[in-house]
Design a protein around this motif. Sequence first.
Motif, mmCIF file in Angstrom:
data_model
loop_
_atom_site.group_PDB
_atom_site.id
_atom_site.type_symbol
_atom_site.label_atom_id
_atom_site.label_comp_id
_atom_site.label_asym_id
_atom_site.label_seq_id
_atom_site.Cartn_x
_atom_site.Cartn_y
_atom_site.Cartn_z
ATOM 1 N N LYS A 1 30.305 42.610 14.100
ATOM 2 C CA LYS A 1 28.846 42.742 14.104
ATOM 3 C C LYS A 1 28.255 41.768 13.103
ATOM 4 O O LYS A 1 28.896 41.426 12.112
ATOM 5 C CB LYS A 1 28.443 44.159 13.693
ATOM 6 N N ARG B 1 19.477 50.184 12.355
ATOM 7 C CA ARG B 1 20.260 50.944 11.403
ATOM 8 C C ARG B 1 19.273 51.256 10.273
ATOM 9 O O ARG B 1 18.484 50.370 9.902
ATOM 10 C CB ARG B 1 21.396 50.030 10.922
ATOM 11 N N THR C 1 23.519 60.007 11.749
ATOM 12 C CA THR C 1 24.177 58.751 12.134
ATOM 13 C C THR C 1 23.740 57.573 11.272
ATOM 14 O O THR C 1 24.383 56.521 11.291
ATOM 15 C CB THR C 1 23.842 58.390 13.599
ATOM 16 N N VAL D 1 17.919 52.758 20.198
ATOM 17 C CA VAL D 1 18.108 52.526 18.764
ATOM 18 C C VAL D 1 17.192 51.376 18.353
ATOM 19 O O VAL D 1 17.221 50.310 18.964
ATOM 20 C CB VAL D 1 19.586 52.171 18.455
ATOM 21 N N ALA E 1 26.554 50.869 25.538
ATOM 22 C CA ALA E 1 27.014 52.097 24.893
ATOM 23 C C ALA E 1 26.597 52.120 23.431
ATOM 24 O O ALA E 1 26.562 51.082 22.776
ATOM 25 C CB ALA E 1 28.533 52.183 24.969
ATOM 26 N N TRP E 2 26.314 53.292 22.950
ATOM 27 C CA TRP E 2 26.098 53.470 21.512
ATOM 28 C C TRP E 2 27.138 54.455 20.997
ATOM 29 O O TRP E 2 27.501 55.413 21.701
ATOM 30 C CB TRP E 2 24.690 54.028 21.221
ATOM 31 N N MET F 1 29.744 55.413 17.167
ATOM 32 C CA MET F 1 30.190 55.029 15.831
ATOM 33 C C MET F 1 31.572 55.622 15.563
ATOM 34 O O MET F 1 32.009 56.536 16.277
ATOM 35 C CB MET F 1 29.175 55.457 14.778
ATOM 36 N N GLY G 1 28.653 48.710 20.017
ATOM 37 C CA GLY G 1 28.989 48.317 18.644
ATOM 38 C C GLY G 1 27.799 47.710 17.950
ATOM 39 O O GLY G 1 27.592 47.914 16.763
ATOM 40 N N SER G 2 27.014 46.940 18.651
ATOM 41 C CA SER G 2 25.666 46.563 18.232
ATOM 42 C C SER G 2 24.872 46.368 19.523
ATOM 43 O O SER G 2 25.458 46.399 20.618
ATOM 44 C CB SER G 2 25.649 45.344 17.315
ATOM 45 N N ALA G 3 23.573 46.177 19.373
ATOM 46 C CA ALA G 3 22.721 46.240 20.562
ATOM 47 C C ALA G 3 23.050 45.126 21.555
ATOM 48 O O ALA G 3 23.265 43.978 21.179
ATOM 49 C CB ALA G 3 21.265 46.162 20.140
ATOM 50 N N THR H 1 33.992 44.260 12.057
ATOM 51 C CA THR H 1 34.084 44.812 13.407
ATOM 52 C C THR H 1 33.284 43.974 14.403
ATOM 53 O O THR H 1 32.880 44.449 15.458
ATOM 54 C CB THR H 1 33.617 46.288 13.452
ATOM 55 N N GLN I 1 20.153 52.433 24.841
ATOM 56 C CA GLN I 1 21.551 52.815 24.579
ATOM 57 C C GLN I 1 22.038 53.916 25.505
ATOM 58 O O GLN I 1 23.229 54.214 25.547
ATOM 59 C CB GLN I 1 21.703 53.222 23.114
ATOM 60 N N HIS J 1 39.301 49.538 15.776
ATOM 61 C CA HIS J 1 37.878 49.861 15.790
ATOM 62 C C HIS J 1 37.682 51.108 16.648
ATOM 63 O O HIS J 1 37.436 51.036 17.845
ATOM 64 C CB HIS J 1 37.064 48.684 16.321
ATOM 65 N N SER K 1 33.209 50.728 8.438
ATOM 66 C CA SER K 1 33.045 49.375 7.905
ATOM 67 C C SER K 1 32.690 49.352 6.413
ATOM 68 O O SER K 1 33.022 48.395 5.722
ATOM 69 C CB SER K 1 31.967 48.621 8.683
HETATM 70 P P1 AMP Z 1 30.990 51.549 13.624
HETATM 71 O O1 AMP Z 1 31.290 52.858 13.036
HETATM 72 O O2 AMP Z 1 31.538 50.398 12.855
HETATM 73 O O3 AMP Z 1 31.358 51.510 15.060
HETATM 74 O O4 AMP Z 1 29.412 51.337 13.550
HETATM 75 C C1 AMP Z 1 28.530 52.260 14.140
HETATM 76 C C2 AMP Z 1 27.129 51.710 14.111
HETATM 77 O O5 AMP Z 1 27.018 50.558 14.941
HETATM 78 C C3 AMP Z 1 26.085 52.655 14.657
HETATM 79 O O6 AMP Z 1 25.736 53.646 13.734
HETATM 80 C C4 AMP Z 1 24.960 51.708 14.997
HETATM 81 O O7 AMP Z 1 24.214 51.351 13.843
HETATM 82 C C5 AMP Z 1 25.696 50.487 15.480
HETATM 83 N N1 AMP Z 1 25.735 50.494 16.942
HETATM 84 C C6 AMP Z 1 26.760 50.865 17.735
HETATM 85 N N2 AMP Z 1 26.435 50.702 19.030
HETATM 86 C C7 AMP Z 1 25.173 50.217 19.069
HETATM 87 C C8 AMP Z 1 24.263 49.848 20.111
HETATM 88 N N3 AMP Z 1 24.604 49.911 21.392
HETATM 89 N N4 AMP Z 1 23.038 49.412 19.744
HETATM 90 C C9 AMP Z 1 22.677 49.332 18.454
HETATM 91 N N5 AMP Z 1 23.485 49.652 17.440
HETATM 92 C C10 AMP Z 1 24.715 50.091 17.733
#
Ligand code: AMP
Length: 552
Positions: free
Chosen positions: A529, A438, A421, A435, A331-332, A334, A309-311, A527, A365, A237, A192
Amino acid sequence: MLGLMQDWPLTVDRILDHAASRHGGREIVSRSVEGPVVRTTYAELHARAKQVSHGLRELGIARGDRVATLAWNGGRHMEAWYGVMGIGAVCHTLNPRLHPDQLCWIIQNAGDRVILADIGFAPMLLAALASHPTPVERVILLSDEVHRPPEAGRRVLMYEDWIAGRPTSDAAGAPAWGRFGEETACGLCYTSGTTGDPKGVLYSHRSNFLHTLLVLQADVMGLSAADVILPIVPMFHANAWGVAFAAPAVGAKLVMPGQRLDGASVHELLETEGVTFSAAVPTVWQGLLQHLDATGEKLSTLRRVVIGGSACSEVLLRRFWEDYGVEVRHAWGMTETSPVGTMSTPGAETAALPFDQQLPWRVKQGRPPLGIELKLADEDGARLAEDGATAGRLMVRGPTVARGYFARDGEVLDAEGFFDTGDIATLDAHGVVQVTDRAKDVIKSGGEWISSIEIENIVTGHPAVAVAAVVGVAHPKWDERPLLLVQLKPGQVAEPVAMQDYLSGKIAKWWMPDDVVFLDEIPLGATGKVDKKGLRAKFAERYAAAELSQAG
Ligand code: AMP
């Protein structure tokens, strides 16, 4: 001594070969950009991807060349993707939500020679290419001559006419796929870029193949031939979170949503196609639940969704399960981790608990599957305790994790080979990640950290709230203080103090946002978020006068 097993490079063309030969009749259903729902099969998709490969060869595309796509999720996008990757060219998925200047910067950086784009993007893309220097030689629009947009000049090719009549198999003269090493570059996806220039993550065939197997583990997505999968998360994405490989790998039916991702459109596809599994960022699911609340409609076939992708908030997990019987897996991951890093699938002990008691665990996560190693580190890189309480930088290592960026020098791994990360998290002895923020979104108040994610999670549970975001705003006394931004559900009204009352007793007193602002719409980034950078800039001065007023 070497093992005596066969040399069978892990290249992704084999995924579509397998789908076509063993699940050839299984459907791919696309909501097309032109309007109607279009049906094809893995066998047809394979044949048409071969035609793409043939056409690209004719345009002089060779191994290692970058070929971009600028498209929503759809059957033609899949054909283009496998057609590019099969001949060892690199499929670069462009994000159409980016500003045209940024798109052109990325196209230039990637060295894209050809772009295959949805017709809806033609005006923007052609105008951008005309006003920026780029290496692009050809634009191919993913439609037919009948739909040629007026701005498309003669050098712009129309996909259907371009592939028509070309060989559909090797026997007929289409280029053979594979026959290169599994380490060959396969896909390119830019992150992003919320800080600095966007960075290109260059997946290999091997990393994508292994990620497919990782995703298919029962405790990750656990997909099967019987599933009907709706990948709402776009292919641009991080490979639709791996679904664009995993679905054909098992022969699942694929339902591709195109560009309409609102609650009503998503619901229509879920029901008419009998979708059992889907994946998307939280905001999409909030839209779906709002639609269901407004209409009273149900989810009759959906069994499981992956949210990341976010919490993912507790209220999403709870509502999906209690109101609709749908399991949420949080899921967590990137772009740099292909993207799956952890998944909140409960182990035996947690699964045995009543759902209410599972919730505090499920909202985390989750834990890493085989293939992902994690550790926590402090600012100096020293390992931190995995006690579920100590927060530090989340570090990750494995065969599906980036070790560098495309066309960019510089070491991105630590001495032990871990990738930083940029997320702040806790990790417990079972590898369960939570998490907190960020790193760049962390709110530092009086030297201590406040977790924006935790506050957002609670506020989202308020019945009037659609989306909540907490950002740190410079404060003359405390460095930073939290500011709560809220988008209410349609037709709802609330006072700022109602939000603070709702939070009261649920968080430490000093975590309480000093102010609450209601916005018609919380801005989202490319994306999906919440755009915290933009919000921080917009409200940067909010607490500037705080000390004065306190002193006065
Ligand atoms: P991207 O590369 O655009 O997919 O962004 C990755 C970032 O999105 C991660 O490093 C986190 O900061 C955030 N992220 C992805 N999944 C989660 C989640 N389940 N909870 C919190 N943050 C997340």
